[in-house]
Design a protein around this motif. Sequence first.
Motif, PDB file in Angstrom:
ATOM      1  N   VAL A  12      49.538   2.593  13.252  1.00  0.00           N
ATOM      2  CA  VAL A  12      49.663   3.426  12.068  1.00  0.00           C
ATOM      3  C   VAL A  12      48.569   4.477  12.152  1.00  0.00           C
ATOM      4  CG1 VAL A  12      49.643   3.523   9.565  1.00  0.00           C
ATOM      5  CG2 VAL A  12      50.562   1.501  10.722  1.00  0.00           C
ATOM      6  N   THR A  13      48.926   5.723  12.012  1.00  0.00           N
ATOM      7  CA  THR A  13      47.955   6.794  12.128  1.00  0.00           C
ATOM      8  C   THR A  13      48.183   7.833  11.045  1.00  0.00           C
ATOM      9  OG1 THR A  13      46.943   8.350  13.695  1.00  0.00           O
ATOM     10  CG2 THR A  13      49.332   8.249  13.665  1.00  0.00           C
ATOM     11  N   GLU A  14      47.149   8.579  10.773  1.00  0.00           N
ATOM     12  CA  GLU A  14      47.262   9.632   9.772  1.00  0.00           C
ATOM     13  C   GLU A  14      47.797  10.906  10.407  1.00  0.00           C
ATOM     14  OE1 GLU A  14      43.599   8.319   6.783  1.00  0.00           O
ATOM     15  OE2 GLU A  14      43.459  10.125   8.025  1.00  0.00           O
ATOM     16  N   LYS A  15      48.560  11.609   9.653  1.00  0.00           N
ATOM     17  CA  LYS A  15      49.094  12.895  10.117  1.00  0.00           C
ATOM     18  C   LYS A  15      47.950  13.770  10.624  1.00  0.00           C
ATOM     19  CE  LYS A  15      51.475  16.973   8.290  1.00  0.00           C
ATOM     20  NZ  LYS A  15      52.120  17.572   7.094  1.00  0.00           N
ATOM     21  N   GLY A  16      48.174  14.370  11.799  1.00  0.00           N
ATOM     22  CA  GLY A  16      47.175  15.252  12.380  1.00  0.00           C
ATOM     23  C   GLY A  16      46.271  14.587  13.408  1.00  0.00           C
ATOM     24  N   LYS A  17      46.264  13.261  13.430  1.00  0.00           N
ATOM     25  CA  LYS A  17      45.436  12.562  14.407  1.00  0.00           C
ATOM     26  C   LYS A  17      46.166  12.457  15.744  1.00  0.00           C
ATOM     27  CE  LYS A  17      41.896  11.351  11.806  1.00  0.00           C
ATOM     28  NZ  LYS A  17      41.770   9.996  11.246  1.00  0.00           N
ATOM     29  N   ASP A  18      45.400  12.234  16.819  1.00  0.00           N
ATOM     30  CA  ASP A  18      45.989  12.009  18.144  1.00  0.00           C
ATOM     31  C   ASP A  18      46.160  10.509  18.377  1.00  0.00           C
ATOM     32  OD1 ASP A  18      44.008  14.593  19.883  1.00  0.00           O
ATOM     33  OD2 ASP A  18      45.548  14.723  18.314  1.00  0.00           O
ATOM     34  N   VAL A  19      47.202  10.145  19.142  1.00  0.00           N
ATOM     35  CA  VAL A  19      47.404   8.749  19.499  1.00  0.00           C
ATOM     36  C   VAL A  19      47.694   8.623  20.990  1.00  0.00           C
ATOM     37  CG1 VAL A  19      48.235   7.997  17.235  1.00  0.00           C
ATOM     38  CG2 VAL A  19      49.873   8.785  18.960  1.00  0.00           C
ATOM     39  N   GLU A  20      47.325   7.482  21.541  1.00  0.00           N
ATOM     40  CA  GLU A  20      47.617   7.171  22.940  1.00  0.00           C
ATOM     41  C   GLU A  20      48.363   5.853  22.998  1.00  0.00           C
ATOM     42  OE1 GLU A  20      44.051   9.247  25.581  1.00  0.00           O
ATOM     43  OE2 GLU A  20      44.228   7.065  25.464  1.00  0.00           O
ATOM     44  N   LEU A  21      49.460   5.868  23.722  1.00  0.00           N
ATOM     45  CA  LEU A  21      50.272   4.674  23.899  1.00  0.00           C
ATOM     46  C   LEU A  21      50.247   4.314  25.385  1.00  0.00           C
ATOM     47  CD1 LEU A  21      53.361   5.822  21.779  1.00  0.00           C
ATOM     48  CD2 LEU A  21      51.209   4.820  20.983  1.00  0.00           C
ATOM     49  N   ARG A  22      50.129   3.016  25.656  1.00  0.00           N
ATOM     50  CA  ARG A  22      49.958   2.582  27.041  1.00  0.00           C
ATOM     51  C   ARG A  22      51.151   1.777  27.525  1.00  0.00           C
ATOM     52  NH1 ARG A  22      45.375   0.541  30.523  1.00  0.00           N
ATOM     53  NH2 ARG A  22      46.270  -1.153  31.757  1.00  0.00           N
ATOM     54  N   CYS A  23      51.465   1.968  28.809  1.00  0.00           N
ATOM     55  CA  CYS A  23      52.543   1.205  29.441  1.00  0.00           C
ATOM     56  C   CYS A  23      52.069   0.675  30.786  1.00  0.00           C
ATOM     57  CB  CYS A  23      53.775   2.077  29.650  1.00  0.00           C
ATOM     58  SG  CYS A  23      55.090   1.272  30.616  1.00  0.00           S
ATOM     59  N   ASP A  24      52.258  -0.632  30.980  1.00  0.00           N
ATOM     60  CA  ASP A  24      51.943  -1.281  32.247  1.00  0.00           C
ATOM     61  C   ASP A  24      53.267  -1.720  32.870  1.00  0.00           C
ATOM     62  OD1 ASP A  24      48.841  -3.009  32.491  1.00  0.00           O
ATOM     63  OD2 ASP A  24      50.145  -2.338  34.128  1.00  0.00           O
ATOM     64  N   PRO A  25      53.731  -1.028  33.906  1.00  0.00           N
ATOM     65  CA  PRO A  25      55.066  -1.354  34.443  1.00  0.00           C
ATOM     66  C   PRO A  25      55.028  -2.616  35.303  1.00  0.00           C
ATOM     67  CG  PRO A  25      54.046   0.339  35.768  1.00  0.00           C
ATOM     68  CD  PRO A  25      53.100   0.075  34.623  1.00  0.00           C
ATOM     69  N   ILE A  26      56.182  -3.032  35.733  1.00  0.00           N
ATOM     70  CA  ILE A  26      56.269  -4.162  36.645  1.00  0.00           C
ATOM     71  C   ILE A  26      55.658  -3.754  37.984  1.00  0.00           C
ATOM     72  CG2 ILE A  26      57.893  -5.589  37.966  1.00  0.00           C
ATOM     73  CD1 ILE A  26      59.720  -5.545  35.525  1.00  0.00           C
ATOM     74  N   SER A  27      54.862  -4.631  38.529  1.00  0.00           N
ATOM     75  CA  SER A  27      54.195  -4.326  39.790  1.00  0.00           C
ATOM     76  C   SER A  27      55.214  -3.995  40.880  1.00  0.00           C
ATOM     77  CB  SER A  27      53.361  -5.538  40.224  1.00  0.00           C
ATOM     78  OG  SER A  27      52.741  -5.299  41.459  1.00  0.00           O
ATOM     79  N   GLY A  28      54.975  -2.883  41.555  1.00  0.00           N
ATOM     80  CA  GLY A  28      55.878  -2.485  42.631  1.00  0.00           C
ATOM     81  C   GLY A  28      56.985  -1.546  42.206  1.00  0.00           C
ATOM     82  N   HIS A  29      57.174  -1.386  40.901  1.00  0.00           N
ATOM     83  CA  HIS A  29      58.187  -0.441  40.425  1.00  0.00           C
ATOM     84  C   HIS A  29      57.642   0.975  40.510  1.00  0.00           C
ATOM     85  CE1 HIS A  29      61.069  -3.177  37.919  1.00  0.00           C
ATOM     86  NE2 HIS A  29      60.959  -3.558  39.168  1.00  0.00           N
ATOM     87  N   THR A  30      58.362   1.805  41.242  1.00  0.00           N
ATOM     88  CA  THR A  30      57.873   3.165  41.448  1.00  0.00           C
ATOM     89  C   THR A  30      58.333   4.134  40.356  1.00  0.00           C
ATOM     90  OG1 THR A  30      59.782   3.619  42.862  1.00  0.00           O
ATOM     91  CG2 THR A  30      57.749   2.878  43.949  1.00  0.00           C
ATOM     92  N   ALA A  31      59.395   3.792  39.672  1.00  0.00           N
ATOM     93  CA  ALA A  31      59.929   4.669  38.628  1.00  0.00           C
ATOM     94  C   ALA A  31      59.491   4.176  37.255  1.00  0.00           C
ATOM     95  CB  ALA A  31      61.457   4.715  38.698  1.00  0.00           C
ATOM     96  N   LEU A  32      59.070   5.106  36.408  1.00  0.00           N
ATOM     97  CA  LEU A  32      58.629   4.766  35.056  1.00  0.00           C
ATOM     98  C   LEU A  32      59.183   5.793  34.088  1.00  0.00           C
ATOM     99  CD1 LEU A  32      55.154   3.515  33.972  1.00  0.00           C
ATOM    100  CD2 LEU A  32      56.223   5.383  32.707  1.00  0.00           C
ATOM    101  N   TYR A  33      59.679   5.305  32.959  1.00  0.00           N
ATOM    102  CA  TYR A  33      60.325   6.160  31.964  1.00  0.00           C
ATOM    103  C   TYR A  33      59.716   5.913  30.588  1.00  0.00           C
ATOM    104  CZ  TYR A  33      64.009   5.073  35.451  1.00  0.00           C
ATOM    105  OH  TYR A  33      64.729   4.829  36.604  1.00  0.00           O
ATOM    106  N   TRP A  34      59.622   6.961  29.805  1.00  0.00           N
ATOM    107  CA  TRP A  34      59.294   6.838  28.390  1.00  0.00           C
ATOM    108  C   TRP A  34      60.499   7.310  27.571  1.00  0.00           C
ATOM    109  CZ3 TRP A  34      55.182   4.641  26.028  1.00  0.00           C
ATOM    110  CH2 TRP A  34      54.009   4.427  26.761  1.00  0.00           C
ATOM    111  N   TYR A  35      60.791   6.533  26.525  1.00  0.00           N
ATOM    112  CA  TYR A  35      61.850   6.869  25.597  1.00  0.00           C
ATOM    113  C   TYR A  35      61.311   6.778  24.168  1.00  0.00           C
ATOM    114  CZ  TYR A  35      65.383   6.219  29.266  1.00  0.00           C
ATOM    115  OH  TYR A  35      66.137   6.325  30.410  1.00  0.00           O
ATOM    116  N   ARG A  36      62.029   7.413  23.265  1.00  0.00           N
ATOM    117  CA  ARG A  36      61.724   7.298  21.850  1.00  0.00           C
ATOM    118  C   ARG A  36      62.991   6.829  21.146  1.00  0.00           C
ATOM    119  NH1 ARG A  36      59.507  12.459  18.576  1.00  0.00           N
ATOM    120  NH2 ARG A  36      61.560  13.320  19.112  1.00  0.00           N
TER     121      ARG A  36
END
Lengths: 115, 113
Positions: A12-36
Motif C-alpha cells: 500500500v503506497t501513497e499517491k506520488g510515491k515510488d514503489v519497487e516490486l521484485r521477481c525471482d524467477p525459476i532457476s535456469g529460466h531465461t525468459a521473464l515477463y511482467w503483467y498487470r
Amino acid sequence: GAGVSQSPSNKVTEKGKDVELRCDPISGHTALYWYRQSLGQGLEFLIYFQGNSAPDKSGLPSDRFSAERTGGSVSTLTIQRTQQEDSAVYLCASSLEQESNYGYTFGSGTRLTVV
Amino acid sequence: LAKTAQPISMDSYEGQEVNITCSHNNIATNDYITWYQQFPSQGPRFIIQGYKTKVTNEVASLFIPADRKSSTLSLPRVSLSDTAVYYCLVGDNNAGNNRKLIWGLGTSLAVNP
C-alpha cells in the motif's frame, strides 16, 4: 526455489510515491515477463526479458514504469510517482526459451494499492 | 495472434463433469491451445496444452476438433476447489511470443455443494 517468487505480496503506497516490486524467477529460466491484472480483468503484458537481449518494453503504460533484470535472474519493476490507476496485481512469470507442453510459470503476484 | 472467445461464467455442482468451450476461429497452423487456471490471489497456473485431437493429463482433458477452430476443456468430477477462472490461450510455443498472448476475461467457474 521451485517456483516464481514475488515480493512483497501486498503493498500500500501513497499517491506520488515510488514503489519497487521484485521477481525471482525459476532457476535456469531465461525468459521473464511482467503483467498487470486489474480487478476483474485479464492479464495485461508489460515487459519481457529474454537472456541478454534488449527487453521488449512495448507494454509499459507510461514512462513512470521501468524494469531491470540483473544477471539474467532477479527482476525489479519500478513505478515512479504512483497514481491511483496503478492499483492492480502485478504478476511475474518465467519460462525456458522454448516451451513445450507446459506453458510458463507465474508467481502469486504483488497486490499494489495506491491511496 | 488468434483471439479467443469463451463463456464469462459457468455454474456446476460437486461431482459433475464440466466442459468449457473456447472459440478460436483464426488459429494459425503453428498455434497451440493452452488452458490456465487462476485462483483468487494467485497467478495463473498451467493446466493443459494441445495441438489437435485429444490430450489428457491428471487434471483435465482437452478436446480439439479437426478444424481446430474451437477446443473444449473437460474437468471430470469437479470439487469445490475447482472454483476458479479458466483462461483459454492460443499461440505458438516460442517464449518470445508468449508476451503477445491475449488474455481475455476467462471463464469464471463456480462449483456449488
